[in-house]
Design an enzyme around this catalytic site. Structure first.
Site, PDB file in Angstrom:
ATOM      1  N   PHE A 162      52.588  14.266  19.647  1.00 49.82           N
ATOM      2  CA  PHE A 162      51.337  14.566  19.443  1.00 49.82           C
ATOM      3  C   PHE A 162      51.687  16.452  19.801  1.00 49.82           C
ATOM      4  CE2 PHE A 162      49.164  14.647  23.784  1.00 49.82           C
ATOM      5  CZ  PHE A 162      49.158  15.757  23.915  1.00 49.82           C
ATOM      6  N   LYS A 186      58.323   8.134  12.339  1.00 49.17           N
ATOM      7  CA  LYS A 186      56.934   8.196  12.423  1.00 49.17           C
ATOM      8  C   LYS A 186      56.334   9.033  13.411  1.00 49.17           C
ATOM      9  CE  LYS A 186      53.882   6.557  14.632  1.00 49.17           C
ATOM     10  NZ  LYS A 186      52.637   7.543  15.285  1.00 49.17           N
ATOM     11  N   GLU A 189      49.909  10.093  14.902  1.00 50.72           N
ATOM     12  CA  GLU A 189      48.738  10.871  13.786  1.00 50.72           C
ATOM     13  C   GLU A 189      47.974  11.814  14.482  1.00 50.72           C
ATOM     14  OE1 GLU A 189      50.045   8.139  16.464  1.00 50.72           O
ATOM     15  OE2 GLU A 189      47.881   6.925  16.655  1.00 50.72           O
ATOM     16  N   SER A 239      54.393   8.862  26.450  1.00 49.28           N
ATOM     17  CA  SER A 239      54.408   8.584  27.391  1.00 49.28           C
ATOM     18  C   SER A 239      54.545   7.128  27.809  1.00 49.28           C
ATOM     19  CB  SER A 239      53.174   7.903  27.463  1.00 49.28           C
ATOM     20  OG  SER A 239      52.454   6.811  26.195  1.00 49.28           O
ATOM     21  N   CYS A 294      55.803  17.736  27.930  1.00 52.97           N
ATOM     22  CA  CYS A 294      56.759  17.490  29.313  1.00 52.97           C
ATOM     23  C   CYS A 294      57.377  17.705  29.981  1.00 52.97           C
ATOM     24  CB  CYS A 294      57.589  16.124  28.120  1.00 52.97           C
ATOM     25  SG  CYS A 294      58.897  16.805  27.940  1.00 52.97           S
ATOM     26  N   GLU A 394      50.746  11.692  35.774  1.00 54.02           N
ATOM     27  CA  GLU A 394      50.847  13.455  34.548  1.00 54.02           C
ATOM     28  C   GLU A 394      49.746  12.849  34.059  1.00 54.02           C
ATOM     29  OE1 GLU A 394      52.933  12.061  30.727  1.00 54.02           O
ATOM     30  OE2 GLU A 394      53.396  13.287  30.974  1.00 54.02           O
TER      31      GLU A 394
HETATM   32  P1  NAD Z   1      51.758   8.316  23.479  1.00 56.40           P
HETATM   33  O1  NAD Z   1      52.980   7.684  24.192  1.00 56.40           O
HETATM   34  O2  NAD Z   1      50.418   8.109  23.247  1.00 56.40           O
HETATM   35  O3  NAD Z   1      52.382   8.225  21.837  1.00 56.40           O
HETATM   36  C1  NAD Z   1      53.384   8.389  21.245  1.00 56.40           C
HETATM   37  C2  NAD Z   1      53.829   7.891  20.036  1.00 56.40           C
HETATM   38  O4  NAD Z   1      53.464   6.777  20.195  1.00 56.40           O
HETATM   39  C3  NAD Z   1      52.328   7.993  18.712  1.00 56.40           C
HETATM   40  O5  NAD Z   1      53.631   8.112  17.479  1.00 56.40           O
HETATM   41  C4  NAD Z   1      52.430   7.413  18.495  1.00 56.40           C
HETATM   42  O6  NAD Z   1      51.322   7.304  17.508  1.00 56.40           O
HETATM   43  C5  NAD Z   1      52.686   5.879  19.543  1.00 56.40           C
HETATM   44  N1  NAD Z   1      52.033   4.717  20.263  1.00 56.40           N
HETATM   45  C6  NAD Z   1      50.968   4.794  20.646  1.00 56.40           C
HETATM   46  N2  NAD Z   1      49.973   4.002  20.889  1.00 56.40           N
HETATM   47  C7  NAD Z   1      50.638   2.870  20.768  1.00 56.40           C
HETATM   48  C8  NAD Z   1      51.126   1.675  21.015  1.00 56.40           C
HETATM   49  N3  NAD Z   1      49.767   0.954  21.565  1.00 56.40           N
HETATM   50  N4  NAD Z   1      51.986   0.641  20.806  1.00 56.40           N
HETATM   51  C9  NAD Z   1      53.362   0.989  19.798  1.00 56.40           C
HETATM   52  N5  NAD Z   1      53.109   2.778  19.571  1.00 56.40           N
HETATM   53  C10 NAD Z   1      52.179   3.368  19.945  1.00 56.40           C
HETATM   54  O7  NAD Z   1      52.354   9.407  23.264  1.00 56.40           O
HETATM   55  P2  NAD Z   1      51.372  11.088  23.323  1.00 56.40           P
HETATM   56  O8  NAD Z   1      49.975  11.390  23.709  1.00 56.40           O
HETATM   57  O9  NAD Z   1      51.380  11.646  21.576  1.00 56.40           O
HETATM   58  O10 NAD Z   1      52.216  12.353  24.089  1.00 56.40           O
HETATM   59  C11 NAD Z   1      52.344  12.392  24.832  1.00 56.40           C
HETATM   60  C12 NAD Z   1      52.782  12.058  25.988  1.00 56.40           C
HETATM   61  O11 NAD Z   1      54.509  11.852  25.902  1.00 56.40           O
HETATM   62  C13 NAD Z   1      53.591  11.995  27.770  1.00 56.40           C
HETATM   63  O12 NAD Z   1      53.569  11.592  28.612  1.00 56.40           O
HETATM   64  C14 NAD Z   1      54.862  12.964  27.164  1.00 56.40           C
HETATM   65  O13 NAD Z   1      55.351  13.365  28.584  1.00 56.40           O
HETATM   66  C15 NAD Z   1      55.475  12.614  26.841  1.00 56.40           C
HETATM   67  N6  NAD Z   1      56.956  13.426  26.097  1.00 56.40           N
HETATM   68  C16 NAD Z   1      57.867  12.807  26.793  1.00 56.40           C
HETATM   69  C17 NAD Z   1      59.066  14.202  26.412  1.00 56.40           C
HETATM   70  C18 NAD Z   1      60.634  13.855  26.797  1.00 56.40           C
HETATM   71  O14 NAD Z   1      61.460  14.247  26.120  1.00 56.40           O
HETATM   72  N7  NAD Z   1      60.713  13.311  27.691  1.00 56.40           N
HETATM   73  C19 NAD Z   1      58.677  15.135  25.351  1.00 56.40           C
HETATM   74  C20 NAD Z   1      57.576  15.264  24.690  1.00 56.40           C
HETATM   75  C21 NAD Z   1      56.453  14.229  25.252  1.00 56.40           C
END
Ligand code: NAD
Length: 509
Positions: A162, A186, A189, A239, A294, A394
């Site tokens: 997000f 994808k 959401e 994450s 991040c 985090e």
């Molecule tokens: P998230 O892991 O909750 O979601 C990321 C994606 O995974 C979304 O599209 C979501 O729909 C999907 N998802 C969520 N739960 C899922 C599941 N159980 N099974 C399959 N898919 C699932 O992350 P977020 O809250 O949207 O974003 C923040 C996180 O992203 C933080 O931890 C941040 O550090 C990390 N991030 C990392 C980088 C990097 O380059 N390393 C860059 C941006 C964000």
């Protein structure tokens, strides 16, 4: 400050539906939906369909069907589409930033910043002919030539988080497309509209229908991408627990997977640093985008002798941050949801319970915005114990921790012991110390007097340790390798002198 649902327009009692983008057209979802909030208002502004496995499979099939034509389109034609896309996104960046601010909450200038970092990669993608061309060796053996080609993979799935709803799709899709793949995004959401806007711009730039698809959804849609036999590669950002799951599941199903995960970025401050400049950097890197980056600095590691002075300077500079609605003249917007805000607030309390000093408490409702927004003002916590979950996990919010150490060595050890290795920075005027840090620190992206060292588009982005799973990094040269596979051809044009039996292993003469 609860999550409330309201009408989006006066004429309608239903929030607008955000469409999928399949085969070059908007397509409404048919099943489950999720609310999309305007975090500055705390209200639902639209709803997004959560694709079923069947809907995702259908979208993958429509992408796969156009792959042969796209991969064989001439380089010149593909390149002109990439150039046109770059021009269009530059022209329309304000509209895109408005969408980002509405669904994510970050202030408009920051939304423009994320788009600018995405445009860098769109620009890089225009150089794909140079970065995907093969090599040729004439007369490897007499009359035998050997050459390599880099060919696209097929359907590439991009799953984004997000916090950068425009930049992350732009970090991956232009390179994957330019290299001749078809792409299914994808998006998160929580703020799904930016990806659809980007897909519409690609269509306007001349991208054939079906080459770029956007399917909204949650775990069900992700799992379909990870297991579908027609998907060849996955680029995931999110994450760490989900990144690890995505890497494992996608790999088990034979896909090439890069999964970028979470972070805990430390800024080591040595006693010889300019403390005013350092405090500015800590504040900017800690609280920009409400800490939902991040690469945000979340821990300042201060060598003891300067820790009090540095903490006082950071505290003073934080006083100037205007928290409020991102459509107004503010510096920092709300958090993404009420639930996430409450989770971050929980970490502040945990740190305090574990003995830290809360020097600036952001749990203060006075902001320049709607009282129902998901607000949390900048928070500074000093003397955070390193065994507190507030240090170990985090936080992903506007919370800057200070940890005190006795020496460079102790600071380095702390950073290297951390499970994450995304970004880090050292602030010092000692070139030798900086050089030593660059050599010794176990982190993928390092800043020397630069607090958020996100590499430029022609280098590559990616952390170490539990901040990344899989080999490929984002953008730069690596990305072209990730999205293509090499084929090596050994060729000889036969004449009668090449006849005769020879069962030996081929040798060169
Ligand atoms: P998230 O892991 O909750 O979601 C990321 C994606 O995974 C979304 O599209 C979501 O729909 C999907 N998802 C969520 N739960 C899922 C599941 N159980 N099974 C399959 N898919 C699932 O992350 P977020 O809250 O949207 O974003 C923040 C996180 O992203 C933080 O931890 C941040 O550090 C990390 N991030 C990392 C980088 C990097 O380059 N390393 C860059 C941006 C964000």
């Amino acid at each position: 400050m609860t999550d409330t649902v309201v009408e989006t327009t006066e004429q309608s009692d239903k929030p607008t539906a955000i469409p999928h983008w399949i085969a070059g057209a908007r397509r409404e979802g048919t099943g489950r939906t999720a609310p999309v909030y305007n975090p500055a208002l705390g209200t639902v502004v639209s709803e997004v369909g959560l694709a079923s496995s069947e809907e995702m499979s259908e979208a993958i099939a429509s992408a796969n069907a156009v792959f042969p034509a796209w991969r064989d389109l001439s380089i010149a034609k593909r390149q002109s589409i990439m150039f046109r896309f770059r021009e269009l996104i530059v022209q329309r960046k304000d509209e895109l930033a408005t969408i980002v601010t509405r669904e994510h909450g970050k202030v408009h200038s920051d939304a423009l910043g994320e788009i600018a970092r995405g445009i860098e990669v769109a620009e890089l993608a225009t150089a794909f002919p140079l970065l995907t061309k093969g090599e040729y060796s004439e007369n490897a053996s007499t009359g035998v030539d050997v050459y390599s080609l880099r060919q696209p993979l097929g359907v590439v799935g991009i799953i984004s988080p997000f916090n950068f709803p425009a930049m992350i799709p732009l970090w991956f899709a232009p390179v994957a497309l330019a290299a001749g793949n078809v792409v299914v995004i994808k998006p998160s959401e929580k703020d799904p509209s930016s990806a659809v806007f980007i897909a519409e711009l690609f269509k306007e730039a001349g991208l054939p229908d079906g080459v770029l698809t956007v399917v909204h959804g949650d775990k069900e849609a992700v799992d379909t991408l990870l297991t579908h036999p027609d998907v060849q590669a996955i680029s995931f950002v999110g994450s760490t627990p989900i990144a690890e799951y995505v890497y494992r599941t996608g790999s088990e199903h034979g896909k090439r997977v890069q999964a970028l995960g979470g972070a805990k970025n430390h800024m080591l401050v040595l006693p010889d640093a300019d403390l005013d400049v350092t405090a500015d950097a800590a504040v900017n890197a800690g609280f920009g985008s409400a800490g939902e980056r991040c690469m945000a600095i979340s821990v300042v590691v201060a060598v003891d002798s300067i820790a009090d002075e540095l903490a006082a300077k950071i505290k003073e500079k934080m006083g100037a941050i205007r928290t409020g609605d991102g459509t107004r003249d503010n510096d920092m917007g709300p958090l993404i949801t009420g639930q996430h805000r409450d989770k971050v607030v929980g970490y502040i309390q945990t740190a305090a319970d574990d003995g830290a000093d809360v020097l600036v408490d952001g749990r203060d409702p006075e902001v320049d915005g709607d009282p129902n927004g998901f607000w949390l003002k900048p928070t500074l916590i000093d003397k955070v114990p390193t065994d507190s979950t507030a240090y170990k996990e985090e936080i992903f919010g506007p919370v800057l921790s200070i940890v005190r150490v006795a020496s460079y060595e102790e600071g380095l050890e702390l950073i290297n012991a951390n499970q994450y290795g995304n970004g880090t920075a050292i602030f010092t005027n000692d070139g030798g110390a900086a050089r030593r840090f660059q050599n010794e620190v176990q982190v993928g992206m390092v800043g020397i007097n630069v607090p958020i060292p996100v590499p430029v588009g022609y280098h590559s982005f990616g952390g170490w340790k539990r901040s990344i799973f899989g080999q490929g990094k984002a953008y730069g040269k690596h990305a072209f390798d990730f999205y293509t596979r090499e084929k090596v051809v050994t060729s000889r044009w036969l004449d009668p002198s090449h006849g005769g039996l020879n069962l030996g292993f081929p040798q060169h003469d």
